[in-house]
Design an enzyme around this catalytic site. Structure first.
Site, PDB file in Angstrom:
ATOM      1  N   HIS A 196      11.606 -28.908  28.356  1.00 35.41           N
ATOM      2  CA  HIS A 196      13.049 -28.041  26.993  1.00 35.41           C
ATOM      3  C   HIS A 196      12.844 -28.387  25.991  1.00 35.41           C
ATOM      4  O   HIS A 196      14.255 -28.346  25.917  1.00 35.41           O
ATOM      5  CB  HIS A 196      13.477 -28.102  28.780  1.00 35.41           C
ATOM      6  CG  HIS A 196      13.250 -27.172  29.815  1.00 35.41           C
ATOM      7  ND1 HIS A 196      14.285 -25.872  31.443  1.00 35.41           N
ATOM      8  CD2 HIS A 196      12.054 -26.994  30.659  1.00 35.41           C
ATOM      9  CE1 HIS A 196      13.989 -25.754  31.791  1.00 35.41           C
ATOM     10  NE2 HIS A 196      12.673 -25.720  31.606  1.00 35.41           N
ATOM     11  N   TYR A 238      13.868 -24.273  41.911  1.00 42.34           N
ATOM     12  CA  TYR A 238      12.443 -24.416  42.647  1.00 42.34           C
ATOM     13  C   TYR A 238      12.822 -24.593  43.840  1.00 42.34           C
ATOM     14  O   TYR A 238      13.089 -25.178  44.392  1.00 42.34           O
ATOM     15  CB  TYR A 238      12.027 -25.616  41.662  1.00 42.34           C
ATOM     16  CG  TYR A 238      11.176 -24.549  40.163  1.00 42.34           C
ATOM     17  CD1 TYR A 238      10.932 -23.450  39.962  1.00 42.34           C
ATOM     18  CD2 TYR A 238      12.528 -25.210  39.463  1.00 42.34           C
ATOM     19  CE1 TYR A 238      10.624 -23.538  38.300  1.00 42.34           C
ATOM     20  CE2 TYR A 238      12.526 -25.275  37.594  1.00 42.34           C
ATOM     21  CZ  TYR A 238      11.926 -24.203  37.317  1.00 42.34           C
ATOM     22  OH  TYR A 238      11.376 -23.765  36.141  1.00 42.34           O
TER      23      TYR A 238
END
Length: 384
Positions: free
Chosen positions: A161, A275
């Site tokens: 990220h 997730y």
């Protein structure tokens, strides 16, 4: 001053929109576009190691970055130059490495380029996104006068990220997208750091006097917007605003039109989930004071690269369209826009089965793409 007044008015309208009732996502999903004769990809160059960013330096040559830490000059005739020397130390691991590149709007006279990358600290254990400027030598073999003009703070451990798309606005300011660094997503909502932010800078790295948070107590003055996750697409829009795409978690990838000094919600609001399933935070999709995306993708398509089609090379149906690369589902999305809203989405190049990393419109009005793989390609879309 006139532009800043436009920003203020746009911000007010955006805040009103943020407080509106959010319709059901399925009810607002755009209909598929009707496919005509689609442009076809021509392979211009092969064998690029995870190419990430491209920028034209003239009508026939462009700079291409390779994530492992190499910058090359590539011609439209398919010649791939040797690695340009002079890059600073780069930490290439996971999603990190040498990422975006941008030639200055006055490159023909100043030979200035900007590039963003994963910058290690002195120990090599921590890193962050950094932005540097340099002068490309006349023989195009080295970078001179390399200067780091911005370093994301704080530096952290991890390899995910980083964000790292660069856009120059028509008034000569630089915008840089910055990821939330994955494990630090809560910091996207605080203004004393650069995580999950977009910053706006002068070309020497200083902060413009009219930045929206300059002078605000406890806020870093370079911040333009916040509440972002991981923006890997950015383009200057014909409406005079920066448009970005960002990766959601599991679902909730976003297309945003960035207003100055506004909060885009991550991780308080999102259309995605953890997730493996389960809500993020309170599991809400709207909150007063947080702006909604113009469009969201669930399931996630992993957007990377963003470009407006302004030329007439592909016919009137394509003019004004927005192109977005998909890493996960391996296609190029063409979004038809009207009134700042997405009407339809057309999926292109699915037959290639390639991760689309970068999208640019060239000086000739044609679209150029990079595919992300150990043997990545530079492609040009041929009109039909």
């Amino acid at each position: 001053m006139k532009q800043y007044l436009v920003w203020i008015l746009s911000s007010a309208l955006g805040a009103l929109g943020a407080n509106a009732q959010v319709p059901d996502a399925a009810a607002t999903r755009p209909t598929p576009a009707v496919s005509g004769a689609q442009p076809q990809p021509d392979i211009l160059a092969k064998g690029l190691a995870h190419p990430w960013g491209l920028s034209f330096i003239d009508a026939q040559r462009l700079l291409v970055t390779e994530r492992p830490g190499r910058l090359r000059v590539v011609t439209l005739q398919g010649q791939v130059g040797p690695a340009v020397t002079g890059l600073p130390p780069i930490q290439a691991a996971g999603q990190g490495g040498l990422l975006d590149v941008l030639a200055d709007s006055q490159f023909t006279s100043n030979r200035t380029v900007y590039f963003c990358y994963t910058e290690p600290d002195a120990t090599g254990k921590l890193n962050s996104t950094a932005l540097a400027s340099a002068r490309l030598s006349e023989d195009e073999r080295r970078l001179d006068k390399v200067q780091v003009i911005f370093s994301q703070q704080p530096k952290l451990s991890g390899s995910a990220h980083f964000g790292c798309r660069i856009v120059e606005s028509p008034d000569g300011k630089l915008f840089l997208t910055l990821g939330d660094r994955y494990h630090h997503m809560q910091d996207a909502q605080t203004l004393d750091n650069h995580l999950g932010k977009v910053v706006r800078l002068n070309k020497d790295g200083s902060v413009p006097a009219d930045n929206p948070l300059r002078g605000r107590a406890g806020a870093l003055p370079g911040i333009w917007s916040w509440g972002h996750r991981n923006m890997q697409g950015a383009a200057w829009g014909p409406d005079g605003l920066l448009w970005t795409t960002e990766h959601g978690p599991q679902g909730g990838d976003e297309l945003n039109r960035l207003l100055p000094g506004q909060n885009y919600g991550w991780p308080v609001i999102t259309y995605g989930e953890q997730y493996g399933g389960g809500p993020i935070g309170q599991g809400i999709q709207a909150k007063v004071g947080m702006l909604q995306p113009l469009h969201q993708w669930t399931p996630s398509m992993a957007p990377s690269g963003l470009a407006f089609v302004t030329s007439a090379q592909y016919g009137t149906a394509w003019q004004g369209s927005l192109l977005v690369g998909s890493l996960k589902f391996r296609y190029l999305a063409r979004l038809e826009l009207q009134g700042g809203q997405v009407l339809r989405e057309e999926k292109l190049l699915q037959q290639l089965n390639e991760r689309i990393r970068a999208v640019r419109q060239g000086p000739d009005g044609l679209i150029y793409l990079l595919t992300d793989s150990p043997q990545g390609m530079l492609l040009r879309l041929r009109p039909r």
